[in-house]
Design a protein around this motif. Structure first.
Motif, short mmCIF file in Angstrom:
data_model
loop_
_atom_site.label_atom_id
_atom_site.label_comp_id
_atom_site.label_asym_id
_atom_site.label_seq_id
_atom_site.Cartn_x
_atom_site.Cartn_y
_atom_site.Cartn_z
N VAL A 178 -51.07 48.41 24.67
CA VAL A 178 -51.38 47.47 25.75
C VAL A 178 -52.86 47.14 25.80
O VAL A 178 -53.28 46.26 26.55
CB VAL A 178 -50.90 47.99 27.12
N VAL B 108 -43.46 44.90 28.30
CA VAL B 108 -43.93 45.85 27.29
C VAL B 108 -42.89 46.94 27.10
O VAL B 108 -42.17 47.30 28.03
CB VAL B 108 -45.30 46.47 27.66
N ALA C 188 -48.20 51.80 26.43
CA ALA C 188 -47.40 51.82 27.66
C ALA C 188 -46.62 53.13 27.67
O ALA C 188 -45.95 53.45 26.70
CB ALA C 188 -46.45 50.64 27.70
N SER D 33 -57.66 44.61 27.60
CA SER D 33 -56.35 44.13 27.18
C SER D 33 -56.32 42.61 27.24
O SER D 33 -56.95 42.00 28.09
CB SER D 33 -55.28 44.70 28.11
N VAL E 38 -46.17 43.99 32.81
CA VAL E 38 -47.58 44.04 33.20
C VAL E 38 -47.72 43.34 34.56
O VAL E 38 -47.38 42.17 34.71
CB VAL E 38 -48.47 43.36 32.15
#
Length: 182
Positions: free
Chosen positions: A139, A133, A90, A125, A96
């Motif tokens: 990720v 995150v 990230a 992912s 997300v």
């Protein structure tokens, strides 16, 4: 007696007048189109951490190319070829917003707040939408597919729905060193 006006002189006057009118208008439009200062340049005491590259080390394989208009051709992100680990991080803290497959390629979208949203693809992912995150947190991993070259990650950023150059948030364009050609 009036000065005779030649077509050439009239053309010169018209060009000067047009430049005098257009240059300030273009400057105002350009200033208005600039995104706000990137989070990377925020003072340390503002609580905003600088963004990090989603893959490292890497090779930039395709730069951002702004389209002339909303539907024009361009490249609305940058493509990065990982030179080591296939892990994708990230670039900044966020939530997300999407993690899944679109048109056969894995996509991770992170909402960073303040109108900033990043998209990373192709990335496999297991994160679920709504997962928080942290900056630099893995990720997913680089996958094959998508419109980027095989093995590269496309990194796009939108600010209030409009694509911007991700490098604005990563400290700008890397410094170039000119070498003699001969």
């Amino acid at each position: 007696m009036p000065v005779p006006r030649s077509p050439r002189r009239l053309m010169g006057v018209a060009v000067v007048a047009a430049v005098a009118v257009l240059v300030p208008a273009v400057a105002r439009a350009t200033d208005a189109a600039q995104p706000p200062p990137p989070a990377a340049s925020a003072p340390a005491d503002a609580g905003v951490e600088p963004w990090v590259w989603p893959v490292a080390p890497f090779r930039l394989t395709r730069p951002y190319v702004a389209p002339a208009h909303a539907y024009g051709p361009g490249h609305r992100g940058i493509d990065l070829a990982p030179a080591g680990s296939p892990d994708v991080q990230a670039p900044a803290a966020g939530v997300v917003a999407f993690s899944g497959s679109v048109a056969g390629r894995g996509i991770v979208t992170i909402d960073h707040g303040g109108g900033l949203v990043t998209t990373l693809e192709p990335v496999v992912s297991e994160l679920e939408p709504g997962t928080t995150v942290e900056r630099g947190e893995t990720v997913g991993v680089t996958d094959l597919g998508g419109h980027a070259d095989a093995g590269t990650v496309h990194f796009g950023v939108r600010l209030d729905g409009e694509y911007i150059n991700p490098m604005l948030l990563l400290g700008g364009v890397p410094r170039a060193v000119l070498l003699p050609c001969c």
